[in-house]
Design a protein around this motif. Structure first.
Motif, PDB file in Angstrom:
ATOM      1  N   ASP A   1       0.847  -1.191   0.000  1.00 14.91           N
ATOM      2  CA  ASP A   1       0.000   0.000   0.000  1.00 14.91           C
ATOM      3  C   ASP A   1       0.881   1.239   0.000  1.00 14.91           C
ATOM      4  O   ASP A   1       1.909   1.287   0.673  1.00 14.91           O
ATOM      5  CB  ASP A   1      -0.895   0.030   1.241  1.00 14.91           C
ATOM      6  CG  ASP A   1      -1.968  -1.053   1.216  1.00 14.91           C
ATOM      7  OD1 ASP A   1      -2.141  -1.696   0.171  1.00 14.91           O
ATOM      8  OD2 ASP A   1      -2.623  -1.256   2.248  1.00 14.91           O
TER       9      ASP A   1
ATOM     10  N   VAL B   1      -0.926   4.610  -0.347  1.00 13.82           N
ATOM     11  CA  VAL B   1      -1.777   5.677   0.181  1.00 13.82           C
ATOM     12  C   VAL B   1      -3.024   5.041   0.795  1.00 13.82           C
ATOM     13  O   VAL B   1      -3.696   4.247   0.138  1.00 13.82           O
ATOM     14  CB  VAL B   1      -2.210   6.678  -0.922  1.00 13.82           C
ATOM     15  CG1 VAL B   1      -3.182   7.708  -0.374  1.00 13.82           C
ATOM     16  CG2 VAL B   1      -1.004   7.368  -1.530  1.00 13.82           C
ATOM     17  N   PHE B   2      -3.314   5.385   2.030  1.00 12.19           N
ATOM     18  CA  PHE B   2      -4.521   4.888   2.696  1.00 12.19           C
ATOM     19  C   PHE B   2      -5.740   5.629   2.169  1.00 12.19           C
ATOM     20  O   PHE B   2      -5.728   6.846   2.013  1.00 12.19           O
ATOM     21  CB  PHE B   2      -4.398   5.091   4.214  1.00 12.19           C
ATOM     22  CG  PHE B   2      -5.659   4.750   4.957  1.00 12.19           C
ATOM     23  CD1 PHE B   2      -6.003   3.433   5.177  1.00 12.19           C
ATOM     24  CD2 PHE B   2      -6.507   5.744   5.400  1.00 12.19           C
ATOM     25  CE1 PHE B   2      -7.167   3.110   5.850  1.00 12.19           C
ATOM     26  CE2 PHE B   2      -7.680   5.441   6.075  1.00 12.19           C
ATOM     27  CZ  PHE B   2      -8.013   4.118   6.297  1.00 12.19           C
ATOM     28  N   LYS B   3      -6.800   4.892   1.865  1.00 12.51           N
ATOM     29  CA  LYS B   3      -8.065   5.481   1.422  1.00 12.51           C
ATOM     30  C   LYS B   3      -9.153   5.070   2.416  1.00 12.51           C
ATOM     31  O   LYS B   3      -9.255   3.894   2.762  1.00 12.51           O
ATOM     32  CB  LYS B   3      -8.449   4.998   0.014  1.00 12.51           C
ATOM     33  CG  LYS B   3      -7.417   5.300  -1.063  1.00 12.51           C
ATOM     34  CD  LYS B   3      -7.097   6.741  -1.210  1.00 12.51           C
ATOM     35  CE  LYS B   3      -8.040   7.450  -2.115  1.00 12.51           C
ATOM     36  NZ  LYS B   3      -7.753   8.857  -2.277  1.00 12.51           N
ATOM     37  N   PHE B   4      -9.941   6.040   2.899  1.00 16.18           N
ATOM     38  CA  PHE B   4     -11.018   5.735   3.838  1.00 16.18           C
ATOM     39  C   PHE B   4     -12.101   4.878   3.182  1.00 16.18           C
ATOM     40  O   PHE B   4     -12.661   3.993   3.794  1.00 16.18           O
ATOM     41  CB  PHE B   4     -11.651   7.025   4.390  1.00 16.18           C
ATOM     42  CG  PHE B   4     -10.825   7.665   5.453  1.00 16.18           C
ATOM     43  CD1 PHE B   4     -10.738   7.115   6.720  1.00 16.18           C
ATOM     44  CD2 PHE B   4     -10.106   8.828   5.180  1.00 16.18           C
ATOM     45  CE1 PHE B   4      -9.962   7.712   7.706  1.00 16.18           C
ATOM     46  CE2 PHE B   4      -9.326   9.423   6.145  1.00 16.18           C
ATOM     47  CZ  PHE B   4      -9.255   8.864   7.419  1.00 16.18           C
TER      48      PHE B   4
ATOM     49  N   ASP C   1      -6.884   0.825  -0.904  1.00 17.97           N
ATOM     50  CA  ASP C   1      -5.760   1.765  -0.882  1.00 17.97           C
ATOM     51  C   ASP C   1      -5.088   1.807  -2.255  1.00 17.97           C
ATOM     52  O   ASP C   1      -5.184   0.865  -3.039  1.00 17.97           O
ATOM     53  CB  ASP C   1      -4.725   1.329   0.158  1.00 17.97           C
ATOM     54  CG  ASP C   1      -5.252   1.396   1.581  1.00 17.97           C
ATOM     55  OD1 ASP C   1      -6.281   2.061   1.808  1.00 17.97           O
ATOM     56  OD2 ASP C   1      -4.634   0.763   2.462  1.00 17.97           O
ATOM     57  N   HIS C   2      -4.352   2.901  -2.534  1.00 15.00           N
ATOM     58  CA  HIS C   2      -3.476   2.927  -3.704  1.00 15.00           C
ATOM     59  C   HIS C   2      -2.356   1.927  -3.414  1.00 15.00           C
ATOM     60  O   HIS C   2      -1.918   1.797  -2.272  1.00 15.00           O
ATOM     61  CB  HIS C   2      -2.870   4.312  -3.920  1.00 15.00           C
ATOM     62  CG  HIS C   2      -3.857   5.383  -4.295  1.00 15.00           C
ATOM     63  ND1 HIS C   2      -4.925   5.184  -5.132  1.00 15.00           N
ATOM     64  CD2 HIS C   2      -3.898   6.701  -3.954  1.00 15.00           C
ATOM     65  CE1 HIS C   2      -5.590   6.324  -5.288  1.00 15.00           C
ATOM     66  NE2 HIS C   2      -4.989   7.259  -4.571  1.00 15.00           N
TER      67      HIS C   2
ATOM     68  N   THR D   1      -4.403   2.255  -8.832  1.00 14.27           N
ATOM     69  CA  THR D   1      -5.201   3.272  -8.167  1.00 14.27           C
ATOM     70  C   THR D   1      -6.293   2.632  -7.324  1.00 14.27           C
ATOM     71  O   THR D   1      -6.969   1.710  -7.770  1.00 14.27           O
ATOM     72  CB  THR D   1      -5.839   4.211  -9.212  1.00 14.27           C
ATOM     73  OG1 THR D   1      -4.790   4.755 -10.014  1.00 14.27           O
ATOM     74  CG2 THR D   1      -6.613   5.337  -8.545  1.00 14.27           C
ATOM     75  N   GLY D   2      -6.461   3.145  -6.115  1.00 15.67           N
ATOM     76  CA  GLY D   2      -7.503   2.654  -5.217  1.00 15.67           C
ATOM     77  C   GLY D   2      -8.676   3.610  -5.160  1.00 15.67           C
ATOM     78  O   GLY D   2      -9.047   4.219  -6.160  1.00 15.67           O
ATOM     79  N   GLY D   3      -9.244   3.745  -3.964  1.00 12.26           N
ATOM     80  CA  GLY D   3     -10.398   4.621  -3.780  1.00 12.26           C
ATOM     81  C   GLY D   3     -11.657   4.017  -4.370  1.00 12.26           C
ATOM     82  O   GLY D   3     -11.691   2.859  -4.762  1.00 12.26           O
TER      83      GLY D   3
END
Length: 156
Positions: free
Chosen positions: A27, A29-32, A36-37, A61-63
């Protein structure tokens, strides 16, 4: 009848695709909401050269969009191809040929891996880059797998 045509079209579109084996990911970048990215690492066995595997790391890409498969992944990738067994060739190779591609967006962006043959050095050269219908990216990565001089790389 209509359903049969759609299924046939899907099979035709995916028949030439080589599927990657996921090795792992980290991971970035953490995504709420949504995944995650990440940076993912995948392995691709060269379908025409037994004994060679390419490892590709790329951004994913996540989110919400990433979770739904609607996000466009970045055009950043790295490649490392290695001899993982005895090298052999079932058929002669083209001087330059796309051996893998993977979609990075729902419609227009692809990660591509091209194999080139360096005859003088008896080496297989692999290049990864991404392209887009309108504008590709100059970001790329290259790796090479030398082949024992006793085994000449057969060309078409």
């Amino acid at each position: 009848m209509k359903r049969t045509k759609v299924v046939a079209l899907i099979l035709l579109m995916t028949s030439g695709m080589v599927h990657a084996q996921k090795i792992g990911s980290v991971d970035t970048v953490f995504k709420f909401i949504g995944p995650d990215h990440k940076i993912v690492v995948e392995a691709y066995d060269d379908p025409k050269v037994k004994g060679v595997t390419c490892y590709v790391s790329r951004a994913k890409t996540g989110g919400i969009k990433g979770g739904l498969g609607l996000a466009e992944d970045k055009a950043e990738a790295s490649i490392s191809c290695r001899q993982v067994g005895a090298i052999s060739f079932e058929k002669p190779l083209k001087q330059q040929e796309e051996v893998f591609n993977q979609s990075l967006s729902i419609l227009f962006k692809k990660l591509r891996i091209v194999r080139m043959v360096d005859v003088e050095r008896n080496t297989l050269v692999y290049l990864t880059y991404s392209d887009k219908l309108i504008e590709g990216s100059p970001q790329n990565s290259v790796t090479a797998v030398p082949v024992d001089r006793q085994l000449a790389i057969p060309l078409k």
